[in-house]
Design a protein around this motif. Structure first.
Motif, PDB file in Angstrom:
ATOM      1  N   PHE A  13      -0.958  63.267  -1.737  1.00 32.28           N
ATOM      2  CA  PHE A  13      -0.510  62.342  -0.703  1.00 32.28           C
ATOM      3  C   PHE A  13       0.162  63.129   0.412  1.00 32.28           C
ATOM      4  O   PHE A  13       0.601  64.271   0.222  1.00 32.28           O
ATOM      5  CB  PHE A  13       0.444  61.281  -1.266  1.00 32.28           C
ATOM      6  CG  PHE A  13       1.753  61.825  -1.758  1.00 32.28           C
ATOM      7  CD1 PHE A  13       2.865  61.930  -0.915  1.00 32.28           C
ATOM      8  CD2 PHE A  13       1.895  62.237  -3.076  1.00 32.28           C
ATOM      9  CE1 PHE A  13       4.073  62.436  -1.373  1.00 32.28           C
ATOM     10  CE2 PHE A  13       3.104  62.748  -3.544  1.00 32.28           C
ATOM     11  CZ  PHE A  13       4.190  62.844  -2.692  1.00 32.28           C
ATOM     12  N   LEU A  14       0.238  62.504   1.582  1.00 32.57           N
ATOM     13  CA  LEU A  14       0.778  63.136   2.778  1.00 32.57           C
ATOM     14  C   LEU A  14       1.828  62.231   3.403  1.00 32.57           C
ATOM     15  O   LEU A  14       1.607  61.031   3.554  1.00 32.57           O
ATOM     16  CB  LEU A  14      -0.365  63.375   3.765  1.00 32.57           C
ATOM     17  CG  LEU A  14      -0.019  63.747   5.213  1.00 32.57           C
ATOM     18  CD1 LEU A  14       0.683  65.092   5.271  1.00 32.57           C
ATOM     19  CD2 LEU A  14      -1.291  63.754   6.056  1.00 32.57           C
ATOM     20  N   THR A  15       2.986  62.804   3.777  1.00 32.57           N
ATOM     21  CA  THR A  15       4.039  62.024   4.410  1.00 32.57           C
ATOM     22  C   THR A  15       4.506  62.714   5.681  1.00 32.57           C
ATOM     23  O   THR A  15       4.498  63.942   5.778  1.00 32.57           O
ATOM     24  CB  THR A  15       5.232  61.820   3.463  1.00 32.57           C
ATOM     25  OG1 THR A  15       6.251  61.073   4.134  1.00 32.57           O
ATOM     26  CG2 THR A  15       5.821  63.150   3.004  1.00 32.57           C
ATOM     27  N   ILE A  16       4.919  61.917   6.664  1.00 30.74           N
ATOM     28  CA  ILE A  16       5.401  62.468   7.929  1.00 30.74           C
ATOM     29  C   ILE A  16       6.891  62.762   7.894  1.00 30.74           C
ATOM     30  O   ILE A  16       7.402  63.551   8.675  1.00 30.74           O
ATOM     31  CB  ILE A  16       5.085  61.501   9.093  1.00 30.74           C
ATOM     32  CG1 ILE A  16       5.295  62.188  10.460  1.00 30.74           C
ATOM     33  CG2 ILE A  16       5.923  60.237   9.002  1.00 30.74           C
ATOM     34  CD1 ILE A  16       4.838  61.360  11.645  1.00 30.74           C
ATOM     35  N   GLY A  17       7.628  62.132   6.976  1.00 33.38           N
ATOM     36  CA  GLY A  17       9.050  62.424   6.835  1.00 33.38           C
ATOM     37  C   GLY A  17       9.900  61.981   8.004  1.00 33.38           C
ATOM     38  O   GLY A  17      10.701  62.759   8.535  1.00 33.38           O
ATOM     39  N   LEU A  18       9.771  60.732   8.408  1.00 37.26           N
ATOM     40  CA  LEU A  18      10.560  60.230   9.534  1.00 37.26           C
ATOM     41  C   LEU A  18      12.049  60.172   9.194  1.00 37.26           C
ATOM     42  O   LEU A  18      12.427  60.029   8.028  1.00 37.26           O
ATOM     43  CB  LEU A  18      10.078  58.841   9.930  1.00 37.26           C
ATOM     44  CG  LEU A  18       8.694  58.740  10.587  1.00 37.26           C
ATOM     45  CD1 LEU A  18       8.372  57.287  10.908  1.00 37.26           C
ATOM     46  CD2 LEU A  18       8.622  59.591  11.836  1.00 37.26           C
ATOM     47  N   PHE A  19      12.885  60.263  10.240  1.00 36.57           N
ATOM     48  CA  PHE A  19      14.324  60.144  10.032  1.00 36.57           C
ATOM     49  C   PHE A  19      14.977  59.528  11.265  1.00 36.57           C
ATOM     50  O   PHE A  19      14.409  59.503  12.358  1.00 36.57           O
ATOM     51  CB  PHE A  19      14.951  61.511   9.739  1.00 36.57           C
ATOM     52  CG  PHE A  19      14.744  62.534  10.823  1.00 36.57           C
ATOM     53  CD1 PHE A  19      15.590  62.609  11.922  1.00 36.57           C
ATOM     54  CD2 PHE A  19      13.694  63.441  10.742  1.00 36.57           C
ATOM     55  CE1 PHE A  19      15.405  63.556  12.917  1.00 36.57           C
ATOM     56  CE2 PHE A  19      13.491  64.394  11.735  1.00 36.57           C
ATOM     57  CZ  PHE A  19      14.349  64.450  12.832  1.00 36.57           C
ATOM     58  N   ASP A  20      16.182  59.021  11.073  1.00 32.76           N
ATOM     59  CA  ASP A  20      16.999  58.460  12.149  1.00 32.76           C
ATOM     60  C   ASP A  20      17.819  59.601  12.758  1.00 32.76           C
ATOM     61  O   ASP A  20      18.459  60.369  12.038  1.00 32.76           O
ATOM     62  CB  ASP A  20      17.916  57.387  11.566  1.00 32.76           C
ATOM     63  CG  ASP A  20      18.741  56.664  12.620  1.00 32.76           C
ATOM     64  OD1 ASP A  20      18.972  57.236  13.711  1.00 32.76           O
ATOM     65  OD2 ASP A  20      19.168  55.534  12.347  1.00 32.76           O
ATOM     66  N   GLU A  21      17.801  59.729  14.076  1.00 30.13           N
ATOM     67  CA  GLU A  21      18.537  60.805  14.732  1.00 30.13           C
ATOM     68  C   GLU A  21      20.019  60.790  14.363  1.00 30.13           C
ATOM     69  O   GLU A  21      20.661  61.844  14.257  1.00 30.13           O
ATOM     70  CB  GLU A  21      18.391  60.706  16.253  1.00 30.13           C
ATOM     71  CG  GLU A  21      19.065  61.843  17.006  1.00 30.13           C
ATOM     72  CD  GLU A  21      18.891  61.752  18.507  1.00 30.13           C
ATOM     73  OE1 GLU A  21      19.025  62.791  19.182  1.00 30.13           O
ATOM     74  OE2 GLU A  21      18.631  60.636  19.003  1.00 30.13           O
ATOM     75  N   ALA A  22      20.572  59.599  14.135  1.00 23.30           N
ATOM     76  CA  ALA A  22      21.983  59.489  13.799  1.00 23.30           C
ATOM     77  C   ALA A  22      22.285  59.899  12.359  1.00 23.30           C
ATOM     78  O   ALA A  22      23.435  60.164  12.018  1.00 23.30           O
ATOM     79  CB  ALA A  22      22.461  58.055  14.040  1.00 23.30           C
ATOM     80  N   ASP A  23      21.237  59.954  11.512  1.00 23.27           N
ATOM     81  CA  ASP A  23      21.440  60.297  10.103  1.00 23.27           C
ATOM     82  C   ASP A  23      20.206  61.036   9.577  1.00 23.27           C
ATOM     83  O   ASP A  23      19.497  60.542   8.712  1.00 23.27           O
ATOM     84  CB  ASP A  23      21.695  59.020   9.290  1.00 23.27           C
ATOM     85  CG  ASP A  23      22.076  59.318   7.847  1.00 23.27           C
ATOM     86  OD1 ASP A  23      22.361  60.497   7.535  1.00 23.27           O
ATOM     87  OD2 ASP A  23      22.086  58.369   7.035  1.00 23.27           O
ATOM     88  N   PRO A  24      19.930  62.226  10.084  1.00 25.30           N
ATOM     89  CA  PRO A  24      18.716  62.934   9.680  1.00 25.30           C
ATOM     90  C   PRO A  24      18.694  63.322   8.206  1.00 25.30           C
ATOM     91  O   PRO A  24      17.628  63.424   7.602  1.00 25.30           O
ATOM     92  CB  PRO A  24      18.703  64.177  10.576  1.00 25.30           C
ATOM     93  CG  PRO A  24      20.127  64.364  10.983  1.00 25.30           C
ATOM     94  CD  PRO A  24      20.708  62.991  11.081  1.00 25.30           C
ATOM     95  N   GLY A  25      19.864  63.515   7.638  1.00 24.94           N
ATOM     96  CA  GLY A  25      19.905  63.905   6.235  1.00 24.94           C
ATOM     97  C   GLY A  25      19.281  62.869   5.323  1.00 24.94           C
ATOM     98  O   GLY A  25      18.602  63.211   4.354  1.00 24.94           O
TER      99      GLY A  25
END
Length: 339
Positions: A13-25
């Motif tokens: 499977f493949l994921t893009i790994g999105l995150f919120d700029e305010a909480d990248p962790g």
């Protein structure tokens, strides 16, 4: 159509790994958690995308280094690193290091071409050489040579208390055979074959000889293998967006359907000056998706896949989708989880 005696050999499977700029962790932790789940479910491989100056994984090599310490079996891949952003020698060092840390589980996928929005970023990326950089296949050829242990310098030996090598260190002998090229054209398929790489074919291809996605993708698979030293045994992984709904809630099913419907118009005809064709997202229960895959001309000629997760869903959605792929769709395709 594949027969029960010819089961799907590898499921990834493949994921893009999105995150919120305010909480990248939180977003990066979600990606690592998804990879750990994939290993528990028996997937053969987990792949991460590469996004620069966006809210997705900008450093897949670093993410996979972390994943290598939280998993023990699942293969870890990049799909793909655009090498126009990279120095091939430095990237070779990073890839070899992660391959050593993962005990030989890294599958680096790369592609060529100028960085996206190059005119806006070149002064930051290549302030002195922006107009001189070569973003063609030569950049990948250099990377391959370094990964495969060819000399990077004519200097080696002892200087004072320091010892120098003529090739990239660490050297991971098996990594050269696990290099993948992410291609969407006949030319890229041919080049990857001629240079003994593996081939990643995704849900985006260039309409050169047809306007039927499956026909185009099939032509790329055959072109690649026709020019690869291993011929029909050369490795190809197909990556389509697949969303099984077997265990999904009614709310999830409605949201998945809406997501796919918004993306469907772009699949009707070639898009833009480059005439790119997009594959429809496959949404439905696993039996329905398996039937559509068995009817797909390119799927009929591969025995490994890396199904792409949708971009904008929540962690809980990915858990449901991955669980259904591993426990429902995979078995429909003759695949069995690794112990």
């Amino acid at each position: 159509m594949p027969l029960p005696s010819q089961p799907l050999r590898k499921l990834g499977f493949l994921t893009i790994g999105l995150f919120d700029e305010a909480d990248p962790g939180r977003g990066h932790e979600s990606t690592l958690g998804v990879i750990e789940l994939g290993e528990r479910l028996g997937f053969d491989s987990a792949w991460v995308r590469h996004r620069h100056l966006q809210y997705g994984i900008s450093s897949p090599v670093a993410v996979l280094a972390a994943a290598s310490q939280r998993t023990s079996r699942i293969e870890l891949g990049t799909a793909v690193i655009p090498v126009g952003w990279e120095n091939p020698l430095r990237l070779a060092e990073d890839l070899a290091t992660v391959d050593v840390l993962s005990a030989g589980r890294l599958n680096p996928g790369v592609s060529v071409g100028p960085p996206m929005h190059y005119d806006q970023v070149k002064d930051a990326l290549y302030p002195s050489t922006g107009d001189l950089e070569d973003f063609g296949y030569e950049r990948v050829r250099r990377l391959l040579s370094f990964v495969r242990g060819e000399p990077a310098t004519d200097f080696s030996g002892v200087e004072g208390f320091e010892v120098f090598s003529h090739r990239v260190q660490p050297h991971s002998p098996g990594l050269g055979s696990r290099m993948w090229y992410g291609g969407g054209s006949l030319r890229s398929a041919r080049w990857a074959g001629e240079h003994a790489m593996n081939f990643l074919t995704s849900s985006v291809v260039k309409a050169e000889t047809s306007e039927q996605f499956a026909e185009i993708q099939l032509s790329h698979v055959r072109e690649f293998r026709a020019h690869h030293p291993d011929g029909e045994r050369a490795r190809v992984s197909q990556g389509l967006v697949v969303i099984p709904t077997d265990s999904a809630s009614s709310e999830q099913r409605a949201r998945y359907k809406e997501y796919a419907e918004k993306r469907t118009p772009r699949t009707a005809a070639p898009q833009g000056p480059a005439r790119m064709m997009f594959a429809p997202d496959l949404v439905g229960d696993s039996a329905e998706i398996a039937e559509r895959l068995y009817a797909h001309a390119a799927f009929q000629e591969v025995d490994e896949v890396a199904f792409a997760l949708p971009f904008t869903f929540e962690h809980e959605d990915y858990v449901q989708i991955l669980t259904d792929i591993a426990t429902r769709l995979g078995p429909e395709l003759g695949w069995r989880p690794r112990p």
